[in-house]
Design a protein around this motif. Structure first.
Motif, short mmCIF file in Angstrom:
data_model
loop_
_atom_site.label_atom_id
_atom_site.label_comp_id
_atom_site.label_asym_id
_atom_site.label_seq_id
_atom_site.Cartn_x
_atom_site.Cartn_y
_atom_site.Cartn_z
N LEU A 151 0.54 -1.49 0.26
CA LEU A 151 0.04 0.16 0.03
C LEU A 151 0.96 1.29 0.41
CD1 LEU A 151 -2.78 -0.74 2.28
CD2 LEU A 151 -3.01 -0.68 -0.44
N SER A 152 1.82 1.40 0.18
CA SER A 152 3.22 2.29 0.52
C SER A 152 3.82 2.69 -0.67
CB SER A 152 3.91 2.66 1.79
OG SER A 152 4.81 0.93 1.47
N GLY A 153 3.83 1.23 -1.08
CA GLY A 153 4.86 1.80 -2.84
C GLY A 153 5.67 0.93 -2.74
N THR A 154 6.41 0.26 -1.31
CA THR A 154 7.79 -0.46 -1.24
C THR A 154 7.28 -2.24 -1.83
OG1 THR A 154 7.79 -0.64 0.87
CG2 THR A 154 8.77 1.76 0.25
N ARG A 155 6.85 -2.14 -1.99
CA ARG A 155 5.96 -3.96 -2.32
C ARG A 155 5.50 -4.11 -3.76
NH1 ARG A 155 2.93 -7.80 -1.68
NH2 ARG A 155 3.71 -9.82 -1.78
N GLU A 156 5.15 -4.32 -4.36
CA GLU A 156 4.48 -4.28 -5.23
C GLU A 156 3.27 -5.42 -4.97
OE1 GLU A 156 4.95 -4.01 -9.66
OE2 GLU A 156 6.75 -2.36 -9.28
N PHE A 157 1.85 -5.30 -5.46
CA PHE A 157 1.13 -6.41 -5.35
C PHE A 157 1.39 -7.83 -7.03
CE2 PHE A 157 -1.86 -3.44 -3.63
CZ PHE A 157 -1.75 -3.86 -1.63
N SER A 158 1.49 -8.55 -6.37
CA SER A 158 1.09 -9.65 -7.45
C SER A 158 -0.32 -9.82 -8.32
CB SER A 158 1.62 -11.16 -6.88
OG SER A 158 0.22 -11.81 -6.34
N ALA A 159 -0.01 -9.89 -9.39
CA ALA A 159 -0.82 -10.35 -10.47
C ALA A 159 -2.62 -11.13 -9.01
CB ALA A 159 -1.32 -10.63 -11.29
N VAL A 160 -2.81 -12.16 -8.52
CA VAL A 160 -3.19 -12.72 -7.46
C VAL A 160 -3.30 -11.70 -6.54
CG1 VAL A 160 -3.41 -15.04 -6.24
CG2 VAL A 160 -2.11 -15.64 -8.66
N GLU A 161 -2.68 -11.33 -6.02
CA GLU A 161 -2.81 -10.83 -4.75
C GLU A 161 -3.88 -9.46 -5.06
OE1 GLU A 161 1.60 -11.28 -2.45
OE2 GLU A 161 1.44 -9.23 -3.60
N LEU A 162 -3.72 -8.98 -6.25
CA LEU A 162 -4.78 -7.12 -6.72
C LEU A 162 -5.86 -8.12 -6.83
CD1 LEU A 162 -2.71 -5.60 -9.44
CD2 LEU A 162 -3.02 -4.98 -7.23
N ALA A 163 -6.08 -9.35 -7.22
CA ALA A 163 -7.36 -10.41 -7.88
C ALA A 163 -7.89 -10.46 -6.05
CB ALA A 163 -7.61 -11.42 -8.62
N ARG A 164 -7.34 -10.62 -5.42
CA ARG A 164 -7.59 -10.93 -4.03
C ARG A 164 -8.23 -9.80 -3.01
NH1 ARG A 164 -3.32 -15.22 -2.31
NH2 ARG A 164 -3.93 -17.06 -3.06
N VAL A 165 -7.44 -8.28 -3.09
CA VAL A 165 -7.62 -7.73 -3.33
C VAL A 165 -9.27 -7.14 -3.30
CG1 VAL A 165 -7.01 -4.97 -2.44
CG2 VAL A 165 -5.33 -6.33 -2.08
N ALA A 166 -9.32 -7.56 -4.90
CA ALA A 166 -10.39 -6.82 -5.19
C ALA A 166 -11.63 -7.17 -4.49
CB ALA A 166 -10.43 -6.82 -6.96
N ALA A 167 -11.81 -8.56 -4.46
CA ALA A 167 -12.51 -9.44 -4.53
C ALA A 167 -13.40 -8.93 -2.60
CB ALA A 167 -12.27 -11.37 -4.16
N GLU A 168 -12.39 -9.05 -2.51
CA GLU A 168 -11.66 -9.16 -0.67
C GLU A 168 -13.22 -7.76 0.28
OE1 GLU A 168 -12.54 -10.04 3.38
OE2 GLU A 168 -11.45 -11.61 1.94
N LEU A 169 -12.72 -6.02 -0.77
CA LEU A 169 -12.78 -5.39 -0.90
C LEU A 169 -14.14 -5.34 -1.31
CD1 LEU A 169 -9.87 -3.17 -0.21
CD2 LEU A 169 -11.24 -3.91 0.80
N GLY A 170 -14.90 -6.20 -2.11
CA GLY A 170 -16.05 -6.25 -3.13
C GLY A 170 -16.54 -5.40 -4.45
N VAL A 171 -15.05 -5.11 -4.91
CA VAL A 171 -15.09 -4.44 -5.55
C VAL A 171 -14.49 -4.69 -7.56
CG1 VAL A 171 -14.75 -2.41 -4.73
CG2 VAL A 171 -12.11 -3.14 -5.63
N SER A 172 -14.48 -4.63 -9.00
CA SER A 172 -13.85 -5.13 -9.57
C SER A 172 -12.52 -5.02 -9.89
CB SER A 172 -14.53 -4.95 -11.01
OG SER A 172 -14.03 -3.70 -11.91
N LEU A 173 -11.73 -6.33 -10.45
CA LEU A 173 -9.89 -5.39 -10.26
C LEU A 173 -9.89 -4.71 -11.55
CD1 LEU A 173 -7.17 -6.97 -9.72
CD2 LEU A 173 -7.78 -8.49 -11.68
N HIS A 174 -10.92 -4.73 -12.31
CA HIS A 174 -10.73 -3.70 -13.27
C HIS A 174 -10.73 -1.89 -12.72
CE1 HIS A 174 -11.38 -1.25 -17.85
NE2 HIS A 174 -12.10 -0.44 -16.59
#
Length: 72
Positions: free
Chosen positions: A37-60
């Motif tokens: 979240l602070s930009g010192t580490r990048e999310f992987s594609a799988v992590e981004l998909a999990r974050v979107a799903a967990e937060l109830g938003v689309s990955l797009h």
């Protein structure tokens, strides 16, 4: 311009959940999640998909800030 991390933080704040709670649900340590979240580490594609799903938003939306043009 808002970033992926900005949009994720906004959703977390609006939900009233803690960073640690969301991190656990997306299978990241609180440290990894905070660094992403602070930009010192990048999310992987799988992590981004999990974050979107967990937060109830689309990955797009998480990636672009725009409505998903193919969502039903």
């Amino acid at each position: 311009m808002m970033t992926v991390a900005d949009r994720a933080r906004q959703c977390i704040e609006e939900s009233g959940r803690t960073l640690a709670d969301v991190a656990a649900q997306v299978e990241l340590s609180p440290s990894q999640f905070t660094k992403s979240l602070s930009g010192t580490r990048e999310f992987s594609a799988v992590e981004l998909a999990r974050v979107a799903a967990e937060l109830g938003v689309s990955l797009h939306w998480l990636l672009t800030g725009q409505e998903d043009p193919v969502a039903l």
